[in-house]
Design a protein around this motif. Structure first.
Motif, PDB file in Angstrom:
ATOM      1  N   ASP A  47       0.940   2.475   3.327  1.00 15.10           N
ATOM      2  CA  ASP A  47       1.453   1.919   2.072  1.00 15.10           C
ATOM      3  C   ASP A  47       0.441   0.900   1.547  1.00 15.10           C
ATOM      4  N   ALA A  48      -0.267   1.247   0.486  1.00 11.07           N
ATOM      5  CA  ALA A  48      -1.323   0.374  -0.031  1.00 11.07           C
ATOM      6  C   ALA A  48      -0.774  -0.957  -0.531  1.00 11.07           C
ATOM      7  N   ILE A  49       0.394  -0.953  -1.140  1.00 13.45           N
ATOM      8  CA  ILE A  49       0.974  -2.192  -1.649  1.00 13.45           C
ATOM      9  C   ILE A  49       1.372  -3.103  -0.489  1.00 13.45           C
ATOM     10  N   ARG A  50       1.946  -2.509   0.542  1.00  3.72           N
ATOM     11  CA  ARG A  50       2.313  -3.278   1.732  1.00  3.72           C
ATOM     12  C   ARG A  50       1.074  -3.950   2.337  1.00  3.72           C
ATOM     13  N   ALA A  51      -0.021  -3.199   2.397  1.00  2.00           N
ATOM     14  CA  ALA A  51      -1.262  -3.740   2.960  1.00  2.00           C
ATOM     15  C   ALA A  51      -1.783  -4.895   2.110  1.00  2.00           C
ATOM     16  N   GLU A  52      -1.748  -4.726   0.797  1.00  2.55           N
ATOM     17  CA  GLU A  52      -2.241  -5.778  -0.105  1.00  2.55           C
ATOM     18  C   GLU A  52      -1.420  -7.054   0.053  1.00  2.55           C
ATOM     19  N   ARG A  53      -0.102  -6.907   0.159  1.00  6.43           N
ATOM     20  CA  ARG A  53       0.763  -8.076   0.306  1.00  6.43           C
ATOM     21  C   ARG A  53       0.531  -8.770   1.653  1.00  6.43           C
ATOM     22  N   LEU A  54       0.341  -7.965   2.690  1.00  3.58           N
ATOM     23  CA  LEU A  54       0.077  -8.541   4.006  1.00  3.58           C
ATOM     24  C   LEU A  54      -1.224  -9.334   4.009  1.00  3.58           C
ATOM     25  N   LEU A  55      -2.239  -8.787   3.367  1.00  2.00           N
ATOM     26  CA  LEU A  55      -3.514  -9.494   3.304  1.00  2.00           C
ATOM     27  C   LEU A  55      -3.397 -10.797   2.521  1.00  2.00           C
ATOM     28  N   SER A  56      -2.597 -10.803   1.472  1.00  2.00           N
ATOM     29  CA  SER A  56      -2.374 -12.036   0.708  1.00  2.00           C
ATOM     30  C   SER A  56      -1.689 -13.089   1.580  1.00  2.00           C
ATOM     31  N   ALA A  57      -0.693 -12.645   2.353  1.00  2.00           N
ATOM     32  CA  ALA A  57       0.002 -13.563   3.254  1.00  2.00           C
ATOM     33  C   ALA A  57      -0.940 -14.064   4.342  1.00  2.00           C
ATOM     34  N   TYR A  58      -1.798 -13.183   4.825  1.00  2.00           N
ATOM     35  CA  TYR A  58      -2.753 -13.559   5.872  1.00  2.00           C
ATOM     36  C   TYR A  58      -3.746 -14.604   5.356  1.00  2.00           C
ATOM     37  N   THR A  59      -4.165 -14.449   4.115  1.00  2.00           N
ATOM     38  CA  THR A  59      -5.068 -15.433   3.510  1.00  2.00           C
ATOM     39  C   THR A  59      -4.408 -16.813   3.486  1.00  2.00           C
ATOM     40  N   LEU A  60      -3.123 -16.849   3.153  1.00  2.00           N
ATOM     41  CA  LEU A  60      -2.389 -18.115   3.172  1.00  2.00           C
ATOM     42  C   LEU A  60      -2.296 -18.669   4.589  1.00  2.00           C
ATOM     43  N   ALA A  61      -1.969 -17.794   5.540  1.00  2.00           N
ATOM     44  CA  ALA A  61      -1.799 -18.232   6.928  1.00  2.00           C
ATOM     45  C   ALA A  61      -3.093 -18.799   7.495  1.00  2.00           C
ATOM     46  N   ARG A  62      -4.231 -18.167   7.166  1.00  2.00           N
ATOM     47  CA  ARG A  62      -5.522 -18.660   7.644  1.00  2.00           C
ATOM     48  C   ARG A  62      -5.867 -20.002   6.982  1.00  2.00           C
ATOM     49  N   ALA A  63      -5.578 -20.121   5.690  1.00  2.00           N
ATOM     50  CA  ALA A  63      -5.852 -21.378   4.990  1.00  2.00           C
ATOM     51  C   ALA A  63      -4.986 -22.500   5.550  1.00  2.00           C
ATOM     52  N   ASP A  64      -3.747 -22.187   5.855  1.00  2.00           N
ATOM     53  CA  ASP A  64      -2.858 -23.184   6.448  1.00  2.00           C
ATOM     54  C   ASP A  64      -3.341 -23.589   7.836  1.00  2.00           C
TER      55      ASP A  64
END
Length: 202
Positions: A47-64
């Motif tokens: 699911d490409a949309i699922r992957a995109e959303r996960l990567l966005s969340a991961y970017t936040l998690a890494r920044a945090d």
């Protein structure tokens, strides 16, 4: 008949597990980011949309992680909004079920406070990092705070805890196995697996 409260079971297992036997991790950034590779590969194919959303969340998690933002429900909720593409991700308001109903996670007046206390332990320097990451993953899995996407929230929590100490696993696929609340050996095994994945790049 009401199913056993698997969250209560997990809290007992959590106290009984010997987390101090977890392997030491090598604090060195790897060229391969296993979470990003997992999103770009298996998740994107599904699911490409699922992957995109996960990567966005991961970017936040890494920044945090870089900012050393305290790990609490508000932080997880912000990531979960990205994961699910919603404006709010609230704590569940009733019992939750998983594994085709075989595990029930109860909700009491203390559940949210207990969850907050468990999350605070993710930065306890007296416990090996691999154990803290594994334990935080299982806390999210068995407190099951959200109505949807708890497995993704658990994995984001695990990689966030590691990233706070500059560790990025080269693979996360092997972490995607079913875990049970009443399995202390499985809890310890997750910490050992994190150690194995950390060593696999050396």
């Amino acid at each position: 008949m009401t199913a056993t409260d698997s969250l209560r079971t997990w809290l007992l297992v959590r106290r009984e597990t010997d987390w101090y036997q977890a392997p030491a991790l090598r604090r060195e950034l790897t060229a391969r980011d296993g979470f990003r590779a997992w999103c770009a590969g298996p998740v994107h194919r599904r699911d490409a949309i699922r992957a995109e959303r996960l990567l966005s969340a991961y970017t936040l998690a890494r920044a945090d992680a870089v900012r050393r933002t305290p790990l609490d429900f508000a932080l997880l909720s912000a990531w979960q909004c990205e994961v699910l593409g919603v404006a709010k991700a609230l704590f569940r308001t009733g019992d939750a079920y998983a594994k085709n109903g075989t595990e029930r996670y109860g909700l009491t007046a203390r559940t949210q406070a207990d969850f907050a206390a468990c999350l605070r332990e993710a930065t306890d320097p007296g416990v090996p990092l691999a154990a803290r990451a594994a334990r935080a993953y299982l806390d999210v899995a068995f407190f099951h705070p959200f109505t949807d996407g708890n497995a993704r929230a658990a994995l984001l929590t695990l990689v966030h805890v590691l990233a706070r100490e500059d560790i990025v696993l080269p693979e996360v696929g092997p972490l995607q196995t079913t875990r049970y609340a009443d399995d202390p050996a499985g809890a310890a095994d997750l910490a050992a697996l994190i150690g194995l994945l950390n060593r696999s790049r050396h």
